[in-house]
Design an enzyme around this catalytic site. Structure first.
Site, PDB file in Angstrom:
ATOM      1  N   GLY A  69     -15.061  16.251  -8.078  1.00  0.00           N
ATOM      2  CA  GLY A  69     -15.686  16.178  -9.221  1.00  0.00           C
ATOM      3  C   GLY A  69     -15.143  14.807  -9.921  1.00  0.00           C
ATOM      4  O   GLY A  69     -15.802  13.912 -10.433  1.00  0.00           O
ATOM      5  N   THR A  70     -13.745  14.810  -9.983  1.00  0.00           N
ATOM      6  CA  THR A  70     -13.365  13.776 -10.858  1.00  0.00           C
ATOM      7  C   THR A  70     -13.460  12.447  -9.980  1.00  0.00           C
ATOM      8  O   THR A  70     -13.894  11.327 -10.558  1.00  0.00           O
ATOM      9  CB  THR A  70     -11.703  13.949 -10.743  1.00  0.00           C
ATOM     10  N   ASN A 149     -18.444  22.811 -18.914  1.00  0.00           N
ATOM     11  CA  ASN A 149     -17.699  23.828 -18.155  1.00  0.00           C
ATOM     12  C   ASN A 149     -17.003  24.756 -19.228  1.00  0.00           C
ATOM     13  O   ASN A 149     -16.266  25.655 -18.701  1.00  0.00           O
ATOM     14  CB  ASN A 149     -16.631  22.885 -17.385  1.00  0.00           C
ATOM     15  N   GLN A 178     -20.614  22.046 -12.263  1.00  0.00           N
ATOM     16  CA  GLN A 178     -20.773  23.671 -12.685  1.00  0.00           C
ATOM     17  C   GLN A 178     -22.178  24.094 -12.464  1.00  0.00           C
ATOM     18  O   GLN A 178     -22.501  25.043 -12.669  1.00  0.00           O
ATOM     19  CB  GLN A 178     -20.355  23.711 -14.029  1.00  0.00           C
ATOM     20  N   SER A 198     -18.567  19.349  -6.500  1.00  0.00           N
ATOM     21  CA  SER A 198     -17.018  19.410  -6.135  1.00  0.00           C
ATOM     22  C   SER A 198     -17.179  20.864  -5.315  1.00  0.00           C
ATOM     23  O   SER A 198     -17.456  21.692  -5.909  1.00  0.00           O
ATOM     24  CB  SER A 198     -16.337  19.657  -7.465  1.00  0.00           C
ATOM     25  N   HIS A 200     -14.542  22.932  -4.447  1.00  0.00           N
ATOM     26  CA  HIS A 200     -13.676  23.826  -4.930  1.00  0.00           C
ATOM     27  C   HIS A 200     -14.373  24.941  -5.947  1.00  0.00           C
ATOM     28  O   HIS A 200     -14.047  25.918  -6.279  1.00  0.00           O
ATOM     29  CB  HIS A 200     -12.343  23.567  -5.286  1.00  0.00           C
ATOM     30  N   THR A 236     -10.093   7.447   5.920  1.00  0.00           N
ATOM     31  CA  THR A 236     -10.381   8.485   6.976  1.00  0.00           C
ATOM     32  C   THR A 236     -11.095   9.615   6.336  1.00  0.00           C
ATOM     33  O   THR A 236     -10.669  10.310   5.514  1.00  0.00           O
ATOM     34  CB  THR A 236      -9.026   8.687   7.723  1.00  0.00           C
ATOM     35  N   CYS A 322      -8.313  21.832 -16.775  1.00  0.00           N
ATOM     36  CA  CYS A 322      -7.321  20.565 -17.188  1.00  0.00           C
ATOM     37  C   CYS A 322      -6.812  20.383 -18.286  1.00  0.00           C
ATOM     38  O   CYS A 322      -5.657  19.906 -18.376  1.00  0.00           O
ATOM     39  CB  CYS A 322      -8.073  19.328 -16.479  1.00  0.00           C
TER      40      CYS A 322
HETATM   41  C1  LIG Z   1     -17.873  19.689 -15.453  1.00  0.00           C
HETATM   42  C2  LIG Z   1     -16.748  19.339 -14.513  1.00  0.00           C
HETATM   43  N1  LIG Z   1     -16.779  18.025 -14.127  1.00  0.00           N
HETATM   44  C3  LIG Z   1     -15.729  17.540 -13.362  1.00  0.00           C
HETATM   45  C4  LIG Z   1     -14.774  18.369 -12.852  1.00  0.00           C
HETATM   46  C5  LIG Z   1     -13.877  17.642 -12.017  1.00  0.00           C
HETATM   47  O1  LIG Z   1     -13.806  18.128 -10.985  1.00  0.00           O
HETATM   48  P1  LIG Z   1     -12.858  18.133  -9.616  1.00  0.00           P
HETATM   49  O2  LIG Z   1     -11.614  19.389 -10.159  1.00  0.00           O
HETATM   50  O3  LIG Z   1     -13.204  18.685  -8.475  1.00  0.00           O
HETATM   51  O4  LIG Z   1     -11.987  16.863  -9.555  1.00  0.00           O
HETATM   52  C6  LIG Z   1     -14.934  19.767 -13.237  1.00  0.00           C
HETATM   53  C7  LIG Z   1     -13.699  20.542 -13.046  1.00  0.00           C
HETATM   54  O5  LIG Z   1     -13.252  21.610 -13.851  1.00  0.00           O
HETATM   55  C8  LIG Z   1     -15.930  20.070 -14.194  1.00  0.00           C
HETATM   56  O6  LIG Z   1     -15.968  21.503 -14.520  1.00  0.00           O
END
Ligand SMILES: Cc1ncc(COP(=O)(O)O)c(C=O)c1O
Length: 385
Positions: A69-70, A149, A178, A198, A200, A236, A322
């Site tokens: 996601g990031t 989130n 989410q 994302s 995970h 890669t 985070c």
């Molecule tokens: C709404 C949202 N965006 C972005 C992210 C970031 O995703 P990643 O952990 O895969 O970098 C998260 C992770 O908690 C999220 O909940």
């Protein structure tokens, strides 16, 4: 252990992990290599891309693999900003986005871009007419998340898309991290240009993700190098991770209506239970996602409740994973009009389809004595004892 922190991350599904391991050991070739092993890896990568595209009802050429996601949010926002710099430098987002969006916006502000942060109402959603009013001739991007989130509010993406239909040159980016299994974004028919996912968060291995980029939309790459992902994202490819993610996505999107009903049922149980305590405030608004329950105990810091529950084997979070370790307040709750003191009390329970009524029962058993104990401290404190 009772795991109720699925918005932070999910446990990798066992069959997904087996696929990951099989592919890692057997099909370990680099998809760019000319030999048979490389060809097989490249074939599997294409197959995974097609599987994801079919599940999302879009074209395979519209799916780009990322690390999560990031990265996706950074790429969508900076990639648009850099691509469209000569047309305008105004970006619009909401006040309650994930830090992957907000900090990217802040970085761009430092580099000379102008950002409008739309407020949310008490239900945790933006007003599409605020969006319309904030659009300027130099606006190039609107970035609004699907499901928040922290408290689970669901943004009116269709109404936002309707506003943006009058502005075809503006990129519409959705952080959909989410939303898997919760919301059908209907990407093919929507106004959404860029959507970020994302792995995970839906039982795929960490370090996997994908982005949807609508055909005809162009963004600048952030990673330069060997030109993988059609030049959009060099490096890669993570073939085992991407193949495993495709499988996890298929599993996540099976029987979504039943899974949502299951989550809603568990959430209702928790909400009914928690609202029975007079010193508990419920922050998740009506209509929020069935997997997130956000609450707080008046005057008790969220981390105190989180650690007390942990001692009983129940795993929940304060805010987003985070922010919680850095003790940042939840901006989503404050955006809804709550005070900083309320925001400091936030505890987030996030459910997964594997949770069941026994888990909710275990939570209740653990929470009641914790509440009694903390509530008495609170009373003593307010009486000045
Ligand atoms: C709404 C949202 N965006 C972005 C992210 C970031 O995703 P990643 O952990 O895969 O970098 C998260 C992770 O908690 C999220 O909940």
């Amino acid at each position: 252990m009772i795991y109720l922190d699925n918005a932070a991350t999910t446990q990798v599904d066992g069959s997904v992990l087996s696929s990951y391991m099989d592919i890692s050991t057997q099909l370990f070739g680099n998809p760019s290599s000319l030999h048979k092993l490389g060809e097989m890896s490249s074939g599997l990568l294409n197959q995974s891309r097609k599987q994801i595209a079919d599940l999302m009802n879009v074209y395979p050429e519209e799916i780009y693999f990322t690390s999560g996601g990031t990265e996706g949010d950074n790429w969508a926002i900076k990639g648009t900003a850099f691509e469209k710099e000569s047309f305008g430098k105004h970006l619009i987002t909401s006040a309650i986005e994930h830090p992957a969006v907000l900090k990217t916006m802040a970085q761009l502000e430092q580099m000379g871009w102008d950002v409008t942060y739309l407020p949310i109402n008490q239900e945790g959603v933006i007003n599409p007419s605020d969006l319309k009013a904030s659009i300027r001739p130099d606006t190039v991007l609107v970035s609004i998340m699907a499901v928040n989130n922290e408290m689970g509010s669901i943004q009116p993406l269709k109404a936002i898309g309707d506003v943006l239909k009058d502005y075809p040159t503006i990129h519409f980016h959705v952080d959909a991290v989410q939303s898997v299994g919760i919301m059908d974004l209907d990407l093919n028919h929507s106004r959404i240009d860029l959507a970020v996912f994302s792995g995970h968060k839906f039982h795929a291995p960490k370090g996997t993700g994908f982005m949807y980029i609508k055909k005809g939309r162009k963004i600048q790459p952030l990673l330069s190098g060997g030109g993988q992902e059609k030049g959009g994202r060099s490096g890669t490819e993570n073939v085992p991770g991407n193949a495993a993610m495709a499988k996890a996505l298929r599993l996540a999107l099976e029987n979504t209506e039943e899974k949502k009903q299951h989550l809603s049922h568990l959430k209702d149980q928790l909400v009914n239970y928690l609202t029975g305590f007079d010193k508990v405030s419920l922050f998740s608004p009506k209509g929020s996602s069935p997997h997130i329950i956000c609450f707080g105990m008046k005057q008790i810091k969220g981390e105190v409740v989180v650690h007390a529950l942990e001692k009983e084997g129940i795993y929940v979070s304060t805010t987003s994973a985070c922010s919680s370790k850095r003790k940042e307040q939840t901006h989503s709750i404050m955006g809804m009009g709550y005070a900083k003191e309320d925001a400091e009390t936030v505890v987030r329970i996030s459910l997964g389809y594997q949770n069941n009524l026994n888990d909710i029962e275990a939570f209740k058993q653990a929470f009641a004595p914790i509440y009694q104990q903390l509530a008495s401290i609170y009373t003593d404190h307010t009486l000045g004892n």
